[in-house]
Design a protein around this motif. Structure first.
Motif, PDB file in Angstrom:
ATOM      1  N   GLY A 160       2.658 -10.061  -4.829  1.00  0.00           N
ATOM      2  CA  GLY A 160       2.876  -8.577  -4.089  1.00  0.00           C
ATOM      3  C   GLY A 160       2.629  -7.313  -4.703  1.00  0.00           C
ATOM      4  N   GLY A 161       2.362  -7.372  -6.027  1.00  0.00           N
ATOM      5  CA  GLY A 161       1.871  -6.190  -6.681  1.00  0.00           C
ATOM      6  C   GLY A 161       2.923  -6.026  -7.612  1.00  0.00           C
ATOM      7  N   PRO A 162       3.086  -4.989  -8.282  1.00  0.00           N
ATOM      8  CA  PRO A 162       4.115  -4.445  -9.370  1.00  0.00           C
ATOM      9  C   PRO A 162       5.407  -4.176  -9.032  1.00  0.00           C
ATOM     10  CG  PRO A 162       2.482  -2.757  -9.207  1.00  0.00           C
ATOM     11  CD  PRO A 162       1.970  -3.649  -8.343  1.00  0.00           C
ATOM     12  N   SER A 163       5.451  -3.862  -7.674  1.00  0.00           N
ATOM     13  CA  SER A 163       6.870  -3.012  -7.082  1.00  0.00           C
ATOM     14  C   SER A 163       7.878  -3.749  -7.166  1.00  0.00           C
ATOM     15  CB  SER A 163       6.638  -2.881  -5.543  1.00  0.00           C
ATOM     16  OG  SER A 163       6.428  -3.594  -4.794  1.00  0.00           O
ATOM     17  N   MET A 164       8.053  -5.265  -7.223  1.00  0.00           N
ATOM     18  CA  MET A 164       9.317  -5.768  -7.714  1.00  0.00           C
ATOM     19  C   MET A 164       9.406  -6.251  -9.237  1.00  0.00           C
ATOM     20  SD  MET A 164      11.513  -5.758  -5.331  1.00  0.00           S
ATOM     21  CE  MET A 164      11.298  -3.830  -4.930  1.00  0.00           C
ATOM     22  N   SER A 202     -11.854  -0.053  -1.104  1.00  0.00           N
ATOM     23  CA  SER A 202     -11.189   0.627  -0.119  1.00  0.00           C
ATOM     24  C   SER A 202      -9.766   0.006  -0.559  1.00  0.00           C
ATOM     25  CB  SER A 202     -11.660   0.282   1.098  1.00  0.00           C
ATOM     26  OG  SER A 202     -11.245  -1.125   1.733  1.00  0.00           O
ATOM     27  N   ASP A 203      -8.833   0.783   0.443  1.00  0.00           N
ATOM     28  CA  ASP A 203      -7.402   0.161   0.287  1.00  0.00           C
ATOM     29  C   ASP A 203      -6.873  -0.912   1.509  1.00  0.00           C
ATOM     30  OD1 ASP A 203      -7.134   1.648   2.555  1.00  0.00           O
ATOM     31  OD2 ASP A 203      -5.641   3.109   1.986  1.00  0.00           O
ATOM     32  N   ALA A 204      -8.331  -1.335   2.062  1.00  0.00           N
ATOM     33  CA  ALA A 204      -8.098  -2.425   3.169  1.00  0.00           C
ATOM     34  C   ALA A 204      -7.520  -3.491   2.418  1.00  0.00           C
ATOM     35  CB  ALA A 204      -9.100  -2.421   3.728  1.00  0.00           C
ATOM     36  N   TYR A 205      -7.861  -4.016   1.309  1.00  0.00           N
ATOM     37  CA  TYR A 205      -7.531  -5.089   0.449  1.00  0.00           C
ATOM     38  C   TYR A 205      -6.762  -4.786  -0.768  1.00  0.00           C
ATOM     39  CZ  TYR A 205     -10.900  -7.618   3.395  1.00  0.00           C
ATOM     40  OH  TYR A 205     -11.385  -8.088   4.857  1.00  0.00           O
ATOM     41  N   ARG A 244      -6.195  -2.048  -5.700  1.00  0.00           N
ATOM     42  CA  ARG A 244      -4.942  -1.801  -6.719  1.00  0.00           C
ATOM     43  C   ARG A 244      -4.837  -2.734  -7.724  1.00  0.00           C
ATOM     44  NH1 ARG A 244      -1.153  -3.928  -3.784  1.00  0.00           N
ATOM     45  NH2 ARG A 244      -1.103  -5.735  -5.130  1.00  0.00           N
ATOM     46  N   ASN A 245      -5.304  -3.966  -7.501  1.00  0.00           N
ATOM     47  CA  ASN A 245      -5.133  -5.168  -8.561  1.00  0.00           C
ATOM     48  C   ASN A 245      -6.253  -4.494  -9.873  1.00  0.00           C
ATOM     49  OD1 ASN A 245      -3.009  -6.415  -7.554  1.00  0.00           O
ATOM     50  ND2 ASN A 245      -4.683  -7.971  -6.405  1.00  0.00           N
ATOM     51  N   ARG A 252       0.816  -1.230  -0.021  1.00  0.00           N
ATOM     52  CA  ARG A 252      -0.062   0.273   0.082  1.00  0.00           C
ATOM     53  C   ARG A 252       0.878   1.188  -0.226  1.00  0.00           C
ATOM     54  NH1 ARG A 252      -2.580  -0.554   4.725  1.00  0.00           N
ATOM     55  NH2 ARG A 252      -3.981  -2.073   4.068  1.00  0.00           N
ATOM     56  N   GLU A 253       2.007   1.289   0.826  1.00  0.00           N
ATOM     57  CA  GLU A 253       2.788   2.502   0.877  1.00  0.00           C
ATOM     58  C   GLU A 253       3.581   2.649  -0.473  1.00  0.00           C
ATOM     59  OE1 GLU A 253       5.692   1.892   3.760  1.00  0.00           O
ATOM     60  OE2 GLU A 253       4.336   1.354   5.502  1.00  0.00           O
ATOM     61  N   TRP A 254       4.017   1.632  -1.132  1.00  0.00           N
ATOM     62  CA  TRP A 254       4.616   1.786  -2.319  1.00  0.00           C
ATOM     63  C   TRP A 254       3.713   2.363  -3.525  1.00  0.00           C
ATOM     64  CZ3 TRP A 254       6.612  -3.887  -1.564  1.00  0.00           C
ATOM     65  CH2 TRP A 254       7.631  -3.727  -0.654  1.00  0.00           C
ATOM     66  N   ASP A 255       2.538   1.712  -3.438  1.00  0.00           N
ATOM     67  CA  ASP A 255       1.610   2.246  -4.467  1.00  0.00           C
ATOM     68  C   ASP A 255       1.343   3.783  -4.246  1.00  0.00           C
ATOM     69  OD1 ASP A 255      -0.726   1.287  -6.610  1.00  0.00           O
ATOM     70  OD2 ASP A 255      -1.624   2.246  -4.854  1.00  0.00           O
TER      71      ASP A 255
END
Length: 388
Positions: free
Chosen positions: A83-87, A353-356, A360-361, A33-36
């Protein structure tokens, strides 16, 4: 059309196991969430990833890599996207934009200078393909490169240069002067250092794949040695062959692996939620309306997996795969959107919400039919390949 396929190799299965544990430990939801929100990625964490040797999966052993293994590299992207796109994003900049392109098209000198650094995760490339007036019609690029006194001089503007602010080089498609006069004949790729005099840039705000900002890059009489031509001076006016060749097939696999990985993450989150969330006296997954959504989504995801890894297997075998990679990009990008929206509906109001991760996905997947060659462009290309 080749239909051969094979089970997943044991070394890829083991790679998945290790990465799954690493992502769960190193990329918890609060960090994602922080990285996004900050449009950023963790450099120290990426160094750990590089030390595993994973970037070398697109780089020959002679240059410090593991030897090319496109199938395994696609699996790495898929697992990182849990884990999302950050890596996954920086991995692609090093392994694909850098390692694969330079391995395929670089001059001997460029390979010696760049590939070992790319394999160690110490260098990144970004793409300079699109322009303010040029999207899918890449042969129409307006950025010019001319030869002048033994140097190259580049003038123009590039758009959607994702990661240009932290990449070392722009893999830049330019319209070149010379004997060739066809639409495809006057194209040259140049490695433009991002710190070269005359290079400036500004960020573009965007809602998806927020591991970094995308950038507008301005090239104002940028002067470089002729050795900056990708493949060396002999590759002047040979940019189209590089763009339309094997590297483009693998580029479609890379972005398809992102779409598949994020769609898988969306489904797994919704599946877990449906087993834990109780309404009307039972877990919501026991309600037929929810169960049908999830079963349909998992079925579509299985089809996506077959499309992706069949194409990746063909590429790893160095078999013709232009049609298979285009079909995979088209199908997985479009179907990924369907999966994500169904999963968001399962999670309900919390899915907004950003709780899940689903919020973002969904944002990331909504962009997939657009980025990396749009779905309509894939259809155009397939129609041409099949002589429709």
């Amino acid at each position: 059309m080749t239909h051969a396929f094979a089970p997943e190799p044991d070394h890829v299965t083991e790679l998945r196991r290790q990465l799954s544990r690493w992502v769960a430990e190193k990329m918890p939801r609060e960090k994602r969430r922080e990285w996004d929100k900050a449009h950023t990625w963790d450099r120290a964490l990426f160094r750990e990833l590089a030390e595993m040797g994973l970037i070398g999966l697109t780089i020959p052993e002679d240059y410090g890599g593991q030897g090319e293994d496109i199938y395994a590299a696609a699996a790495v992207i898929e697992e990182l996207c849990q884990g999302g796109p950050s890596m996954a994003g920086p991995f692609i900049h090093a392994a694909f934009y850098g390692g694969l392109n330079i391995s395929e098209n670089g001059s001997p000198e460029q390979k010696v200078a760049l590939l070992p650094k790319l394999a160690r995760g110490e260098m990144f490339l970004c793409y300079g393909l699109s322009e303010p007036n040029v999207g899918g019609d890449l042969p129409s690029v307006e950025t010019r490169v001319r030869r002048e006194g033994g140097e190259l001089v580049i003038t123009g503007a590039k758009r959607w240069c994702t990661g240009a602010d932290w990449s070392d080089y722009i893999y830049c498609l330019c319209r070149s002067d010379g004997e060739a006069d066809s639409r495809h004949g006057n194209l040259t790729f140049v490695l433009v250092p991002t710190d070269a005099p005359g290079v400036s840039m500004q960020p573009i705000e965007h809602v998806n794949l927020r591991y970094t900002a995308s950038m507008d890059v301005f090239l104002d009489e940028v002067r470089l040695p002729e050795s900056a031509i990708v493949g060396g001076p002999d590759n002047w006016n040979k940019g189209w062959q590089m763009l339309a060749g094997r590297a483009l097939d693998v580029e479609k696999i890379e972005i398809t692996a992102v779409a598949y990985g994020i769609a898988r993450a969306a489904l797994e989150e919704a599946w877990t939620y449906a087993q834990e969330r109780v309404q009307f006296g039972k877990p919501i997954g026991k309600h037929q309306a929810i169960a049908h959504k999830l079963v349909t989504a998992r079925t579509k995801l299985a089809a996506c997996r077959h499309m992706l890894y069949h194409a990746a297997w063909l590429a790893s075998q160095h078999q013709p795969c232009s049609a298979e990679t285009a079909m995979a990009k088209l199908f997985v990008a479009d179907t990924g959107v369907e999966i994500a929206l169904a999963c968001q509906q399962v999670i309900g109001a919390y899915g907004l919400s950003d709780a899940y991760d689903i919020e973002r996905n969904v944002r990331d997947l909504l962009g997939m039919p657009i980025v990396g060659g749009s779905s309509d462009m894939q259809k155009n290309n397939l129609a041409r390949m099949w002589r429709l």
